[in-house]
Design an enzyme around this catalytic site. Structure first.
Site, short mmCIF file in Angstrom:
data_model
loop_
_atom_site.label_atom_id
_atom_site.label_comp_id
_atom_site.label_asym_id
_atom_site.label_seq_id
_atom_site.Cartn_x
_atom_site.Cartn_y
_atom_site.Cartn_z
N ASN A 56 -5.77 12.45 -1.43
CA ASN A 56 -4.98 11.69 -0.44
C ASN A 56 -5.95 11.01 0.51
OD1 ASN A 56 -2.35 10.95 0.63
ND2 ASN A 56 -2.81 12.27 2.37
N LYS A 57 -5.40 10.28 1.46
CA LYS A 57 -6.20 9.48 2.40
C LYS A 57 -7.35 10.30 2.98
CE LYS A 57 -5.82 6.02 3.18
NZ LYS A 57 -6.59 4.91 2.59
N ASP A 70 -1.92 10.65 -3.29
CA ASP A 70 -2.13 9.52 -4.21
C ASP A 70 -2.25 10.00 -5.64
OD1 ASP A 70 -3.25 8.59 -1.42
OD2 ASP A 70 -2.64 6.83 -2.59
N CYS A 94 -2.09 9.63 7.77
CA CYS A 94 -1.80 8.39 7.04
C CYS A 94 -0.31 8.06 7.11
CB CYS A 94 -2.32 8.49 5.60
SG CYS A 94 -2.46 6.86 4.80
N ARG A 123 -6.60 -1.12 -7.64
CA ARG A 123 -7.06 0.04 -6.85
C ARG A 123 -7.10 1.23 -7.80
NH1 ARG A 123 -4.23 1.11 -1.19
NH2 ARG A 123 -6.25 2.10 -0.76
N LYS A 144 2.92 11.20 -9.05
CA LYS A 144 1.59 11.39 -8.45
C LYS A 144 0.75 12.37 -9.27
CE LYS A 144 3.39 9.12 -4.91
NZ LYS A 144 3.64 9.69 -3.60
N ARG A 189 0.85 -1.20 0.00
CA ARG A 189 0.00 0.00 0.00
C ARG A 189 0.88 1.25 0.00
NH1 ARG A 189 1.33 2.06 4.21
NH2 ARG A 189 0.26 3.93 3.54
N GLY A 190 0.21 2.40 -0.22
CA GLY A 190 0.94 3.66 -0.36
C GLY A 190 1.36 3.80 -1.81
N ALA A 191 1.13 5.00 -2.35
CA ALA A 191 1.24 5.18 -3.80
C ALA A 191 2.61 4.81 -4.37
CB ALA A 191 0.89 6.63 -4.14
N ALA A 192 3.68 5.25 -3.73
CA ALA A 192 5.01 4.97 -4.29
C ALA A 192 5.33 3.47 -4.22
CB ALA A 192 6.07 5.78 -3.54
C1 RUB Z 1 -1.91 5.82 1.41
C2 RUB Z 1 -1.92 7.30 1.31
C3 RUB Z 1 -0.58 8.00 1.24
C4 RUB Z 1 -0.23 8.21 -0.24
C5 RUB Z 1 1.22 8.67 -0.41
O1 RUB Z 1 -3.20 5.26 1.30
O2 RUB Z 1 -2.94 7.96 1.22
O3 RUB Z 1 -0.63 9.25 1.85
O4 RUB Z 1 -0.38 6.99 -0.94
O5 RUB Z 1 2.10 7.65 0.00
P1 RUB Z 1 -3.36 3.65 1.39
P2 RUB Z 1 3.61 7.61 -0.55
O6 RUB Z 1 -2.79 3.24 2.71
O7 RUB Z 1 -4.83 3.44 1.28
O8 RUB Z 1 -2.61 3.06 0.22
O9 RUB Z 1 4.19 8.94 -0.25
O10 RUB Z 1 4.28 6.49 0.20
O11 RUB Z 1 3.54 7.35 -2.02
#
Ligand code: RUB
Length: 332
Positions: free
Chosen positions: A213-214, A203, A134, A69, A239, A24-27
């Site tokens: 974002n979340k 995201d 988040c 997703r 992003k 999880r998390g966009a990156a």
């Molecule tokens: C994660 C979320 C993060 C972004 C950025 O949501 O909202 O703030 O994805 O993350 P989830 P990053 O937990 O539902 O995936 O900076 O790591 O890309």
């Protein structure tokens, strides 16, 4: 219809892990998707000498990953990068181009996050407190770099219902040596007077500078503006959502109600509706700066960078070449 084989186990398991949020998390999602495409390329090249069958298999892997997703544009942008660089007349050259692109993409991700961290750290002063929402690796890169610069940074970490990604943030900040105070989401306004910055990830960023974002980010930003606390969004350029250049909106993922309420409590309460949107949109007027690897931008000017990087429209290389699917989905 073709009798094409299913996607590789590596792609299937990555797709399942993204859908269940093991990944999880966009990156992190983007990096896993690029690796999975490379794994598909490797496996298919061992199985066929037919370039068309190879291309179909890799595109199919892209579609499987794309469908997991809908909100984080880093996923389709990872597919754009890897599948968009697939070239060659033979399977070997096709395979090498895909694997090379996947490796280049993940290298760029790491580099972009480090560069962005350096930019974001310059906004943080010694003794500052950030409030987070988040868990964002881009946002944490800014704090990490500030700590490496010798700055003393503290954090107020929102737990981030329903999945409590704030716990991950709290742990990672602790590992950096940052003082952490964990709060429930609804305590945010009370503690904003103790914060010097709101620091969140993204995201997707829309062409108008809206930050997806979340869920809960927009309420935090509105409250922060009211309290005079600057809102900083750390988001590397994967992003940026190129579909929004042509008027499309960003689909907001709706997740299972079981994340909000367990079955027994639900049963006891009786007939109610439960909604569980995973993300929301913070309008650009509530955002002070978007910090990217190419520097920081006021949200209203992010469209210039988006055009530079993506042109006027975005291709969809995971689709069959003659497919005419519209990019529009349910919207925020
Ligand atoms: C994660 C979320 C993060 C972004 C950025 O949501 O909202 O703030 O994805 O993350 P989830 P990053 O937990 O539902 O995936 O900076 O790591 O890309």
């Amino acid at each position: 219809m073709t009798n094409d084989p299913p996607v590789s186990d590596a792609v299937e398991s990555t797709a399942a892990d993204i859908a269940s949020m093991e990944i999880r998390g966009a990156a992190t999602i983007a990096s896993a998707a690029a690796d999975a495409v490379a794994a598909q390329a490797r496996e298919t090249a061992d199985e066929t000498a037919d370039p068309e069958a190879f291309e179909r298999a890799v595109r199919r892997a892209g579609r499987r990953l794309y469908d997991t997703r809908p909100t984080a544009v880093s996923l389709p942008n990872a597919l754009r990068y890897t599948l968009g660089r697939m070239e060659g007349d033979e399977v070997d050259s096709l395979r090498d181009s895909v694997i090379g692109a996947a490796t280049a993409f993940t290298d760029r991700l790491g580099r972009a996050q480090r560069d962005l961290g350096r930019v974001g750290a310059n906004r943080l002063r010694d003794g500052d407190t950030v409030m987070t929402h988040c868990h964002s690796t881009d946002a944490l890169a800014c704090v990490e770099h500030a700590v490496e610069q010798g700055k003393d940074v503290s954090a107020i970490v929102k737990e981030t219902r329903p999945r409590n990604q704030g716990h991950i943030t709290a742990r990672e900040l602790r590992d950096m040596g940052v003082d952490v105070t964990l709060i429930v989401d609804s305590a945010a306004r009370r503690y904003l007077d103790d914060a010097d910055h709101v620091l969140v990830g993204a995201d997707s960023i829309a062409a108008d500078g809206g930050v997806v974002n979340k869920i809960g980010t927009s309420a935090l930003a509105v409250n922060a503006r009211e309290r005079g606390v600057p809102i900083m969004v750390a988001a590397q350029t994967i992003k940026l959502h190129p579909d929004t250049l042509t008027g499309h909106t960003v689909e907001i993922e709706m997740r299972d109600e079981a994340e909000v309420i367990d079955a027994d409590a639900r049963e006891e309460i009786g007939e109610i509706a439960v909604e569980n949107p995973a993300f929301d949109v913070t309008p650009p007027r509530y955002v002070d700066a978007i910090v990217t690897e190419s520097g920081q931008f006021p949200p209203e000017s992010i469209v210039t960078l988006m055009r530079e990087l993506f042109g006027e429209s975005a291709d969809r290389p995971w689709e069959e070449p003659d497919a005419t699917t519209d990019a529009t989905g349910p919207t925020a």
